[in-house]
Every structure is written in C-alpha cells, then in structure tokens.
Design a protein around this motif. Structure first.
Motif, PDB file in Angstrom:
ATOM      1  N   ALA A  41     -83.321 -10.768  47.504  1.00 23.36           N
ATOM      2  CA  ALA A  41     -83.133 -12.089  46.908  1.00 23.36           C
ATOM      3  C   ALA A  41     -83.998 -12.246  45.660  1.00 23.36           C
ATOM      4  N   ASN A  42     -85.195 -11.711  45.689  1.00 31.27           N
ATOM      5  CA  ASN A  42     -86.082 -11.776  44.537  1.00 31.27           C
ATOM      6  C   ASN A  42     -85.495 -11.009  43.359  1.00 31.27           C
ATOM      7  N   GLN A  43     -84.939  -9.828  43.610  1.00 33.67           N
ATOM      8  CA  GLN A  43     -84.326  -9.049  42.535  1.00 33.67           C
ATOM      9  C   GLN A  43     -83.114  -9.768  41.959  1.00 33.67           C
ATOM     10  N   LYS A  44     -82.308 -10.377  42.808  1.00 33.19           N
ATOM     11  CA  LYS A  44     -81.138 -11.120  42.323  1.00 33.19           C
ATOM     12  C   LYS A  44     -81.580 -12.323  41.504  1.00 33.19           C
ATOM     13  N   ASN A  45     -82.636 -12.989  41.926  1.00 38.21           N
ATOM     14  CA  ASN A  45     -83.156 -14.141  41.205  1.00 38.21           C
ATOM     15  C   ASN A  45     -83.649 -13.725  39.821  1.00 38.21           C
ATOM     16  N   ILE A  46     -84.356 -12.606  39.733  1.00 39.95           N
ATOM     17  CA  ILE A  46     -84.841 -12.112  38.446  1.00 39.95           C
ATOM     18  C   ILE A  46     -83.663 -11.757  37.545  1.00 39.95           C
ATOM     19  N   LEU A  47     -82.632 -11.148  38.101  1.00 42.15           N
ATOM     20  CA  LEU A  47     -81.437 -10.810  37.322  1.00 42.15           C
ATOM     21  C   LEU A  47     -80.775 -12.062  36.769  1.00 42.15           C
ATOM     22  N   GLU A  48     -80.589 -13.066  37.621  1.00 43.74           N
ATOM     23  CA  GLU A  48     -79.935 -14.296  37.168  1.00 43.74           C
ATOM     24  C   GLU A  48     -80.767 -15.036  36.132  1.00 43.74           C
ATOM     25  N   LEU A  49     -82.088 -15.047  36.284  1.00 41.84           N
ATOM     26  CA  LEU A  49     -82.941 -15.677  35.282  1.00 41.84           C
ATOM     27  C   LEU A  49     -82.880 -14.929  33.956  1.00 41.84           C
ATOM     28  N   SER A  50     -82.779 -13.622  34.008  1.00 44.35           N
ATOM     29  CA  SER A  50     -82.649 -12.836  32.778  1.00 44.35           C
ATOM     30  C   SER A  50     -81.325 -13.114  32.088  1.00 44.35           C
ATOM     31  N   ILE A  51     -80.269 -13.243  32.874  1.00 39.94           N
ATOM     32  CA  ILE A  51     -78.955 -13.558  32.296  1.00 39.94           C
ATOM     33  C   ILE A  51     -78.986 -14.930  31.639  1.00 39.94           C
ATOM     34  N   VAL A  52     -79.588 -15.916  32.300  1.00 38.40           N
ATOM     35  CA  VAL A  52     -79.688 -17.259  31.729  1.00 38.40           C
ATOM     36  C   VAL A  52     -80.510 -17.228  30.442  1.00 38.40           C
ATOM     37  N   ASP A  53     -81.565 -16.421  30.405  1.00 37.50           N
ATOM     38  CA  ASP A  53     -82.390 -16.327  29.203  1.00 37.50           C
ATOM     39  C   ASP A  53     -81.603 -15.734  28.040  1.00 37.50           C
ATOM     40  N   HIS A  54     -80.813 -14.679  28.283  1.00 36.12           N
ATOM     41  CA  HIS A  54     -79.980 -14.108  27.225  1.00 36.12           C
ATOM     42  C   HIS A  54     -78.913 -15.096  26.770  1.00 36.12           C
ATOM     43  N   ALA A  55     -78.327 -15.817  27.717  1.00 34.44           N
ATOM     44  CA  ALA A  55     -77.317 -16.821  27.361  1.00 34.44           C
ATOM     45  C   ALA A  55     -77.946 -17.946  26.539  1.00 34.44           C
ATOM     46  N   LYS A  56     -79.165 -18.328  26.891  1.00 31.49           N
ATOM     47  CA  LYS A  56     -79.870 -19.373  26.142  1.00 31.49           C
ATOM     48  C   LYS A  56     -80.107 -18.933  24.703  1.00 31.49           C
ATOM     49  N   HIS A  57     -80.478 -17.685  24.514  1.00 33.46           N
ATOM     50  CA  HIS A  57     -80.650 -17.154  23.166  1.00 33.46           C
ATOM     51  C   HIS A  57     -79.335 -17.213  22.393  1.00 33.46           C
ATOM     52  N   MET A  58     -78.252 -16.842  23.051  1.00 28.06           N
ATOM     53  CA  MET A  58     -76.929 -16.872  22.415  1.00 28.06           C
ATOM     54  C   MET A  58     -76.536 -18.302  22.051  1.00 28.06           C
ATOM     55  N   ILE A  59     -76.804 -19.255  22.943  1.00 29.75           N
ATOM     56  CA  ILE A  59     -76.486 -20.661  22.697  1.00 29.75           C
ATOM     57  C   ILE A  59     -77.282 -21.184  21.509  1.00 29.75           C
ATOM     58  N   LEU A  60     -78.584 -20.924  21.475  1.00 26.90           N
ATOM     59  CA  LEU A  60     -79.425 -21.401  20.374  1.00 26.90           C
ATOM     60  C   LEU A  60     -78.991 -20.795  19.043  1.00 26.90           C
ATOM     61  N   HIS A  61     -78.670 -19.511  19.051  1.00 28.50           N
ATOM     62  CA  HIS A  61     -78.211 -18.834  17.836  1.00 28.50           C
ATOM     63  C   HIS A  61     -76.913 -19.466  17.325  1.00 28.50           C
ATOM     64  N   ASN A  62     -75.944 -19.648  18.221  1.00 27.18           N
ATOM     65  CA  ASN A  62     -74.644 -20.197  17.807  1.00 27.18           C
ATOM     66  C   ASN A  62     -74.755 -21.670  17.413  1.00 27.18           C
ATOM     67  N   ASN A  63     -75.563 -22.462  18.102  1.00 24.56           N
ATOM     68  CA  ASN A  63     -75.733 -23.872  17.736  1.00 24.56           C
ATOM     69  C   ASN A  63     -76.402 -24.014  16.371  1.00 24.56           C
ATOM     70  N   ARG A  64     -77.359 -23.137  16.082  1.00 26.57           N
ATOM     71  CA  ARG A  64     -78.019 -23.180  14.779  1.00 26.57           C
ATOM     72  C   ARG A  64     -77.016 -22.896  13.665  1.00 26.57           C
ATOM     73  N   ILE A  65     -76.143 -21.938  13.893  1.00 30.03           N
ATOM     74  CA  ILE A  65     -75.129 -21.604  12.886  1.00 30.03           C
ATOM     75  C   ILE A  65     -74.124 -22.741  12.749  1.00 30.03           C
ATOM     76  N   ARG A  66     -73.697 -23.321  13.858  1.00 29.00           N
ATOM     77  CA  ARG A  66     -72.708 -24.413  13.792  1.00 29.00           C
ATOM     78  C   ARG A  66     -73.276 -25.663  13.147  1.00 29.00           C
ATOM     79  N   LEU A  67     -74.520 -25.996  13.445  1.00 28.78           N
ATOM     80  CA  LEU A  67     -75.105 -27.229  12.911  1.00 28.78           C
ATOM     81  C   LEU A  67     -75.599 -27.078  11.477  1.00 28.78           C
ATOM     82  N   CYS A  68     -76.111 -25.910  11.135  1.00 31.43           N
ATOM     83  CA  CYS A  68     -76.688 -25.715   9.796  1.00 31.43           C
ATOM     84  C   CYS A  68     -75.708 -25.073   8.820  1.00 31.43           C
TER      85      CYS A  68
END
Length: 122
Positions: A41-68
């Motif tokens: 469960a700990n390994q799965k939790n770390i995997l899911e948190l890593s996926i969310v972190d990469h997705a967050k980076h993608m969201i911030l990158h795309n929002n910056r491009i769309r807004l600016c």
C-alpha cells in the motif's frame, strides 16, 4: 511405566506447549502478512503521489501558456516512467487522464488548482 496416555501424547503439558507454539506461529504469520500488505500500500501511495505531482506540473505548464499566451507548446500527451511503470498523461482541457497498467486516473482541475481525483480499473 509408560509415558503414553490414551490420546498418544506423553502428557497434557505437551498438548499445552503444542497449542502455545501454534498460537505464536499463527500470530507471527498474521503480523508478517499485515506488514507485506502495508508495504504494498505504501508503494502504491508513493506511485500515485508521483503521478499527481507530474500531472500538477503539466497543469501548471499548460495553464501558464493558456493564460499568458506564450509561444511555448502545450503538453497534450506525455509519457513518463515512474517506479518502473510506464505512465501516459493526456490533457483533456478539464482533466488530466493518467493511465498505467490496468488503472485509469483522472485528475480534474480548474484555473487555480486540482479539484478532484478519480481512479478506475479498466
């Protein structure tokens, strides 16, 4: 004088000792199994948190491009290897679709932050 009783054991003390040994072995088995499930469960939790972190980076990158309205490219698709899993990220304008193995994760977002998270098995 014989040591055998009717049930084939030397005495009732032997039965008590056998019962205690069985209880201790059962307890150790349960603790070991519980620890294995906890580690998985700990390994799965770390995997899911890593996926969310990469997705967050993608969201911030795309929002910056769309807004600016910069000249950078919007990341529509992205593939990453996280903890030996090939994860595919796809931006669908209101959510990021993350898929790996038989799991599909949708991370919903707006202009400011991540709003919700859905995990489905295929």
């Amino acid at each position: 004088m014989t040591l055998n009783s009717i049930n084939g054991y030397a005495s009732w003390i032997s039965l008590v000792c056998l019962f205690l040994v069985l209880q201790i072995v059962s307890f150790l088995t349960l603790v070991t199994i519980q620890n294995v499930y906890l580690l998985k469960a700990n390994q799965k939790n770390i995997l899911e948190l890593s996926i969310v972190d990469h997705a967050k980076h993608m969201i911030l990158h795309n929002n910056r491009i769309r807004l600016c309205h910069t000249n950078d490219e919007i990341m529509i698709d992205m593939d990453k290897v996280i903890m030996n899993y090939n994860v595919h990220f796809k931006d669908c304008l209101t959510y990021i679709e993350c898929s790996y193995e038989d799991i599909l994760m949708r991370i919903y977002y707006d202009d400011k932050a991540i709003v919700s998270l859905d995990i489905d098995e295929k």
